[in-house]
Scaffold this motif. Structure first.
Motif, PDB file in Angstrom:
ATOM      1  N   SER A  12     -28.617 -20.631  78.428  1.00 30.35           N
ATOM      2  CA  SER A  12     -28.298 -21.428  77.242  1.00 30.35           C
ATOM      3  C   SER A  12     -27.080 -20.833  76.539  1.00 30.35           C
ATOM      4  CB  SER A  12     -29.496 -21.461  76.287  1.00 30.35           C
ATOM      5  OG  SER A  12     -30.622 -22.047  76.907  1.00 30.35           O
ATOM      6  N   GLU A  13     -26.165 -21.683  76.095  1.00 32.91           N
ATOM      7  CA  GLU A  13     -24.919 -21.230  75.504  1.00 32.91           C
ATOM      8  C   GLU A  13     -25.084 -20.976  74.012  1.00 32.91           C
ATOM      9  OE1 GLU A  13     -22.542 -20.448  77.284  1.00 32.91           O
ATOM     10  OE2 GLU A  13     -23.048 -21.402  79.189  1.00 32.91           O
ATOM     11  N   GLY A  14     -24.427 -19.944  73.509  1.00 36.73           N
ATOM     12  CA  GLY A  14     -24.409 -19.657  72.094  1.00 36.73           C
ATOM     13  C   GLY A  14     -25.696 -19.113  71.536  1.00 36.73           C
ATOM     14  N   VAL A  15     -26.589 -18.627  72.388  1.00 34.93           N
ATOM     15  CA  VAL A  15     -27.885 -18.123  71.938  1.00 34.93           C
ATOM     16  C   VAL A  15     -27.871 -16.597  72.027  1.00 34.93           C
ATOM     17  CG1 VAL A  15     -30.374 -18.159  72.333  1.00 34.93           C
ATOM     18  CG2 VAL A  15     -29.012 -20.213  72.750  1.00 34.93           C
ATOM     19  N   PRO A  16     -28.288 -15.878  70.979  1.00 39.71           N
ATOM     20  CA  PRO A  16     -28.344 -14.411  71.072  1.00 39.71           C
ATOM     21  C   PRO A  16     -29.266 -13.958  72.201  1.00 39.71           C
ATOM     22  CG  PRO A  16     -28.642 -15.153  68.807  1.00 39.71           C
ATOM     23  CD  PRO A  16     -28.693 -16.376  69.655  1.00 39.71           C
ATOM     24  N   ALA A  17     -28.947 -12.819  72.766  1.00 40.25           N
ATOM     25  CA  ALA A  17     -29.736 -12.304  73.893  1.00 40.25           C
ATOM     26  C   ALA A  17     -31.194 -12.119  73.511  1.00 40.25           C
ATOM     27  CB  ALA A  17     -29.143 -10.981  74.382  1.00 40.25           C
ATOM     28  N   SER A  18     -31.468 -11.792  72.242  1.00 42.19           N
ATOM     29  CA  SER A  18     -32.851 -11.574  71.820  1.00 42.19           C
ATOM     30  C   SER A  18     -33.666 -12.861  71.815  1.00 42.19           C
ATOM     31  CB  SER A  18     -32.879 -10.930  70.433  1.00 42.19           C
ATOM     32  OG  SER A  18     -32.237 -11.788  69.484  1.00 42.19           O
ATOM     33  N   GLN A  19     -33.002 -14.027  71.835  1.00 43.14           N
ATOM     34  CA  GLN A  19     -33.697 -15.314  71.814  1.00 43.14           C
ATOM     35  C   GLN A  19     -33.748 -15.979  73.181  1.00 43.14           C
ATOM     36  OE1 GLN A  19     -35.281 -16.548  69.090  1.00 43.14           O
ATOM     37  NE2 GLN A  19     -34.762 -14.573  68.168  1.00 43.14           N
ATOM     38  N   LEU A  20     -33.306 -15.282  74.238  1.00 43.09           N
ATOM     39  CA  LEU A  20     -33.329 -15.852  75.583  1.00 43.09           C
ATOM     40  C   LEU A  20     -34.653 -15.558  76.273  1.00 43.09           C
ATOM     41  CD1 LEU A  20     -29.731 -15.085  76.900  1.00 43.09           C
ATOM     42  CD2 LEU A  20     -30.667 -17.298  76.218  1.00 43.09           C
ATOM     43  N   ASP A  21     -35.123 -16.529  77.039  1.00 44.19           N
ATOM     44  CA  ASP A  21     -36.399 -16.448  77.751  1.00 44.19           C
ATOM     45  C   ASP A  21     -36.148 -15.829  79.128  1.00 44.19           C
ATOM     46  OD1 ASP A  21     -38.881 -16.759  78.873  1.00 44.19           O
ATOM     47  OD2 ASP A  21     -39.152 -18.812  78.140  1.00 44.19           O
ATOM     48  N   ALA A  73     -13.805 -18.384  68.852  1.00 38.95           N
ATOM     49  CA  ALA A  73     -14.568 -19.468  68.242  1.00 38.95           C
ATOM     50  C   ALA A  73     -16.053 -19.271  68.477  1.00 38.95           C
ATOM     51  CB  ALA A  73     -14.111 -20.809  68.828  1.00 38.95           C
ATOM     52  N   LYS A  74     -16.849 -19.592  67.482  1.00 43.99           N
ATOM     53  CA  LYS A  74     -18.298 -19.516  67.620  1.00 43.99           C
ATOM     54  C   LYS A  74     -18.774 -20.588  68.572  1.00 43.99           C
ATOM     55  CE  LYS A  74     -22.559 -19.388  64.931  1.00 43.99           C
ATOM     56  NZ  LYS A  74     -23.159 -19.505  63.584  1.00 43.99           N
ATOM     57  N   LYS A  75     -19.625 -20.182  69.494  1.00 41.34           N
ATOM     58  CA  LYS A  75     -20.072 -21.106  70.527  1.00 41.34           C
ATOM     59  C   LYS A  75     -21.190 -21.993  69.998  1.00 41.34           C
ATOM     60  CE  LYS A  75     -19.178 -17.658  74.034  1.00 41.34           C
ATOM     61  NZ  LYS A  75     -19.764 -16.844  75.103  1.00 41.34           N
ATOM     62  N   PRO A  76     -21.194 -23.234  70.421  1.00 36.52           N
ATOM     63  CA  PRO A  76     -22.306 -24.107  70.011  1.00 36.52           C
ATOM     64  C   PRO A  76     -23.598 -23.675  70.685  1.00 36.52           C
ATOM     65  CG  PRO A  76     -20.920 -25.207  71.639  1.00 36.52           C
ATOM     66  CD  PRO A  76     -20.208 -23.932  71.271  1.00 36.52           C
ATOM     67  N   VAL A  77     -24.683 -23.861  69.977  1.00 32.83           N
ATOM     68  CA  VAL A  77     -25.989 -23.486  70.505  1.00 32.83           C
ATOM     69  C   VAL A  77     -26.503 -24.601  71.414  1.00 32.83           C
ATOM     70  CG1 VAL A  77     -28.375 -22.948  69.907  1.00 32.83           C
ATOM     71  CG2 VAL A  77     -26.493 -22.062  68.517  1.00 32.83           C
ATOM     72  N   ASP A  78     -26.889 -24.262  72.611  1.00 22.96           N
ATOM     73  CA  ASP A  78     -27.439 -25.218  73.571  1.00 22.96           C
ATOM     74  C   ASP A  78     -28.743 -24.637  74.097  1.00 22.96           C
ATOM     75  OD1 ASP A  78     -27.934 -27.124  75.442  1.00 22.96           O
ATOM     76  OD2 ASP A  78     -26.429 -26.432  76.878  1.00 22.96           O
ATOM     77  N   CYS A  79     -29.843 -24.983  73.445  1.00 18.48           N
ATOM     78  CA  CYS A  79     -31.125 -24.333  73.734  1.00 18.48           C
ATOM     79  C   CYS A  79     -32.064 -25.310  74.421  1.00 18.48           C
ATOM     80  CB  CYS A  79     -31.755 -23.808  72.442  1.00 18.48           C
ATOM     81  SG  CYS A  79     -33.364 -23.032  72.687  1.00 18.48           S
ATOM     82  N   ALA A  80     -32.521 -24.932  75.608  1.00 25.28           N
ATOM     83  CA  ALA A  80     -33.580 -25.667  76.299  1.00 25.28           C
ATOM     84  C   ALA A  80     -34.770 -24.727  76.466  1.00 25.28           C
ATOM     85  CB  ALA A  80     -33.087 -26.165  77.653  1.00 25.28           C
ATOM     86  N   ASP A  81     -35.979 -25.255  76.315  1.00 22.88           N
ATOM     87  CA  ASP A  81     -37.192 -24.437  76.384  1.00 22.88           C
ATOM     88  C   ASP A  81     -38.193 -25.148  77.293  1.00 22.88           C
ATOM     89  OD1 ASP A  81     -39.265 -22.715  76.039  1.00 22.88           O
ATOM     90  OD2 ASP A  81     -39.669 -23.239  73.942  1.00 22.88           O
ATOM     91  N   GLN A  82     -38.090 -24.884  78.596  1.00 22.69           N
ATOM     92  CA  GLN A  82     -38.898 -25.623  79.564  1.00 22.69           C
ATOM     93  C   GLN A  82     -40.371 -25.231  79.534  1.00 22.69           C
ATOM     94  OE1 GLN A  82     -37.086 -26.578  83.407  1.00 22.69           O
ATOM     95  NE2 GLN A  82     -35.354 -25.287  82.846  1.00 22.69           N
ATOM     96  N   ASP A  83     -40.681 -23.975  79.188  1.00 24.83           N
ATOM     97  CA  ASP A  83     -42.093 -23.574  79.194  1.00 24.83           C
ATOM     98  C   ASP A  83     -42.730 -23.618  77.809  1.00 24.83           C
ATOM     99  OD1 ASP A  83     -40.808 -21.463  78.044  1.00 24.83           O
ATOM    100  OD2 ASP A  83     -41.277 -20.011  79.612  1.00 24.83           O
ATOM    101  N   GLY A  84     -41.959 -24.038  76.781  1.00 24.26           N
ATOM    102  CA  GLY A  84     -42.524 -24.255  75.464  1.00 24.26           C
ATOM    103  C   GLY A  84     -42.998 -23.020  74.744  1.00 24.26           C
ATOM    104  N   ASP A  85     -42.364 -21.854  74.998  1.00 25.72           N
ATOM    105  CA  ASP A  85     -42.801 -20.635  74.331  1.00 25.72           C
ATOM    106  C   ASP A  85     -41.914 -20.257  73.153  1.00 25.72           C
ATOM    107  OD1 ASP A  85     -40.559 -19.846  75.681  1.00 25.72           O
ATOM    108  OD2 ASP A  85     -41.553 -18.395  76.986  1.00 25.72           O
ATOM    109  N   GLY A  86     -41.003 -21.164  72.752  1.00 25.74           N
ATOM    110  CA  GLY A  86     -40.190 -20.924  71.568  1.00 25.74           C
ATOM    111  C   GLY A  86     -38.946 -20.111  71.818  1.00 25.74           C
ATOM    112  N   LEU A  87     -38.631 -19.798  73.087  1.00 26.85           N
ATOM    113  CA  LEU A  87     -37.413 -19.060  73.441  1.00 26.85           C
ATOM    114  C   LEU A  87     -36.551 -19.936  74.334  1.00 26.85           C
ATOM    115  CD1 LEU A  87     -38.915 -15.535  74.158  1.00 26.85           C
ATOM    116  CD2 LEU A  87     -37.627 -16.229  72.143  1.00 26.85           C
ATOM    117  N   CYS A  88     -35.230 -19.776  74.225  1.00 28.19           N
ATOM    118  CA  CYS A  88     -34.298 -20.610  74.987  1.00 28.19           C
ATOM    119  C   CYS A  88     -34.208 -20.111  76.428  1.00 28.19           C
ATOM    120  CB  CYS A  88     -32.913 -20.572  74.338  1.00 28.19           C
ATOM    121  SG  CYS A  88     -32.905 -21.201  72.633  1.00 28.19           S
ATOM    122  N   ASP A  89     -34.100 -21.062  77.345  1.00 27.42           N
ATOM    123  CA  ASP A  89     -33.990 -20.724  78.756  1.00 27.42           C
ATOM    124  C   ASP A  89     -32.743 -19.889  79.002  1.00 27.42           C
ATOM    125  OD1 ASP A  89     -36.178 -22.303  78.949  1.00 27.42           O
ATOM    126  OD2 ASP A  89     -35.163 -23.992  79.910  1.00 27.42           O
TER     127      ASP A  89
END
Length: 614
Positions: A304-313, A285-301
């Protein structure tokens, strides 16, 4: 009949277990239930307990994948995901709603499994795997070897976490056994058993997942002695899966293949397999996206679940460009230019010397105007050079590291030695020193003057350091002469031996006659202040050479001390000692006359020697 009852019991248990696994927990948690780890209020199945009083609202309540938390419950902390219902947990797979190790990598729905296995087969002795024909209506029954290797492959589809369907096949190379030799059964002919079958699987939804399997298929043989035969077979068994990662796992199966037994109405034969295999899992099953960005640079902490590795901070709490995975650019030497090799870094900001601070106009490298690889001190706007780097004392003139970046001038005569290889040459306006270790005037290219060309250089003028002691100065600069006579013609004596300065045997005390002669030497030195003398001590032959050398040194130094006490500057007197190495010719080695002091003119007016020789 007994097997039919057993199969029905297995299927009934499997179906009841499957409904429990597929349907989720027996009772859903009430909406107002307290979070895990707290003590819930007393509840009943018919009416949920009142929700606890809400905690004080934080400055900004974080949103979750399911929307904002209800006002009647305390908001979940930012680092802890809000509780989810069983259907959502099932959609996530891998037990990702829990951190328990048993839930990590657990089975997921809508997945495929590919596997290979190896193991052993224990065939029944009462099998009925042989070929019947008109020529052989009743062939001789032969047993197969008691244990046969078993290899094969399988593929399966799992629409639910607890239920799947698989098909596969395997081969078991073996031999038929028959006859006796010396009382032992012997192998006779090669044979190959094989299977192909389909089956259903019920499994536990955990990382370590026990399972049961039931299915049908064909069990056959191809052998020299028994021919070819293929019988339908029912099989059942079980085992356990261990998932090492989300995609890779190990699997153990124990399977009973129930096939036709030898004879008529004799029940069924059991052929048991024990198999160990490797499985690969795909889909899920496709995982739900759970993105938090504490430093506000547009990348997920990270996390975070369901986020591609290229979009992780990679730097959760520090702002950084997306090109550098959300991390700030590194500036190791703190000079405002950034270390090379960082993604997205503009070329004009790349530090050419990323471990040594330097100004931006020099690409982050220290300044080196004379290019001798020693650096000028950085300007105030740039951190200073590290202490292990030598600062160039002559930033405009190239020089080696051994001379702190300045041109070498060993003889101190204002003419510089040519730079060694690897260091830029001296500027055009500087005249290299033709005699780098012997001082001389600039007019003579740094070499001492020698007007009469007798290889004895003339003493340097007052503004140039004196010649080294190993050089014999030319006492007669206008009249050529040999080196051993201080550059004077042979008729001019530059050496004097004062015969009265003798010593008692094995002593260095100056006798009374010797003191009178030394007083005359002191008077001559006062008259000629430019004269420098060498005091050479000698001994007679008796005694060891080492002892005589030490004794001659003590005698020469005793004479120097006497003259210094008379007011002669110590710099005008050099001391040497020779022991018994330089005996007077024509005088017996043990004669007292060998115990003597000689004076040699080093520089100054030769008239002083003439006076002392009279």
């Amino acid at each position: 009949m007994k097997y039919s009852l057993s199969i029905a019991s297995i299927l009934a248990c499997a179906l009841s277990s499957g409904s429990a696994f597929a349907g989720g927990p027996a009772q859903a948690a009430p909406a107002g239930a307290a979070p895990a780890g707290t003590t819930p209020a007393a509840t009943t199945t018919s009416a949920p307990a009142p929700a606890p009083a809400p905690a004080p609202a934080p400055a900004a309540a974080p949103a979750t994948a399911e929307g904002p938390a209800p006002a009647a419950t305390a908001p979940a902390p930012a680092e802890s995901p809000a509780p989810t219902d069983s259907s959502n947990a099932d959609a996530r797979g891998e037990g990702e709603a829990s951190e328990r190790w048993i839930d990590r990598y657990a089975p997921e729905k809508n997945t495929w499994e590919l596997g290979v296995y190896g193991g052993v087969l224990i065939p029944s002795r009462e099998h009925e795997f042989y070929e019947s024909s008109a020529e052989r209506p009743e062939p001789v029954h032969l047993e197969y070897a008691r244990v046969a290797p078993d290899i094969g492959a399988r593929i399966g589809y799992y629409p639910l976490r607890v239920l799947g369907f698989e098909l596969g096949g395997g081969v078991m190379p073996t031999r038929t056994i028959g006859g006796l030799e010396n009382g032992f059964a012997v192998d006779r002919e090669r044979a190959t058993l094989y299977t192909f079958r389909v089956w259903g699987v019920l499994q536990a939804p955990y990382r370590i997942a026990p399972f049961v399997r039931v299915g049908f298929g064909g069990f056959g043989t191809s052998s020299v002695a028994l021919g070819r035969d293929l019988d339908p077979a029912f099989h059942f068994g079980g085992g356990v899966k261990v998932f090492l990662t989300r995609r890779v796992g190990l699997r153990l199966d124990v399977v009973d293949n129930v096939a036709t037994r030898l004879g008529i109405s004799n029940g069924r034969a059991h052929n048991v397999e024990v198999l160990l295999g490797l499985l690969l899992r795909f889909g899920g099953a496709k995982k739900p996206v759970d993105c938090a960005d504490q430093d506000g640079d547009g990348l997920c902490d990270e996390g975070s679940e369901g986020v591609p590795a290229s979009q992780l901070d990679r730097c959760t709490y520090e702002w950084g460009p997306k090109e550098n995975h959300g991390c700030p650019y590194v500036d190791s030497d703190l000079d405002g230019m950034f270390d090379p090799g960082q993604p997205g870094l503009p070329q004009e900001k790349v530090d050419g010397c990323w471990q040594i601070p330097g100004p931006s106009e020099n690409h982050g490298c220290p300044l080196d105007p004379d290019r001798d690889r020693l650096f000028s001190q950085n300007p105030p706007s740039v951190p200073p050079l590290p202490p292990e780097l030598t600062v160039d004392n002559c930033p405009e003139l190239p020089g080696p590291l051994s001379n702190v970046g300045c041109p070498e001038n060993p003889d101190g005569d204002k003419n510089y030695s040519q730079n060694p290889p690897g260091v830029p040459p001296l500027p055009v306006g500087m005249v290299p020193d033709a005699c780098p270790i012997v001082p001389g005037p600039e007019a003579n290219r740094g070499c001492p003057a020698d007007p009469d060309k007798d290889t004895c250089p003339t003493p340097n003028p007052a503004d140039i350091p004196p010649l080294p002691p190993e050089y014999t100065p030319d006492i007669c600069p206008d009249d050529p002469g040999p080196v051993n006579n201080n550059g004077c013609p042979k008729g001019v004596n530059t050496t004097v031996a004062i015969k009265n300065i003798t010593f008692s045997n094995d002593r260095w005390d100056i006798l009374a006659d010797g003191k009178r002669d030394l007083d005359e030497v002191a008077a001559v030195l006062e008259k000629y202040p430019d004269v420098r003398l060498e005091i050479a001590g000698h001994t007679s032959a008796p005694g060891s050479a080492k002892h005589n050398k030490q004794l001659s040194e003590k005698r020469a130094r005793q004479v120097k001390r006497y003259l210094v006490a008379k007011g002669i500057a110590p710099s005008r007197l050099e001391v040497s000692w020779h022991g018994e190495e330089m005996l007077l010719p024509g005088v017996p080695p043990a004669d007292d006359r060998q115990r003597r002091i000689e004076f040699h003119l080093l520089s100054g007016n030769p008239e002083a020697i003439k006076i002392l020789n009279n």
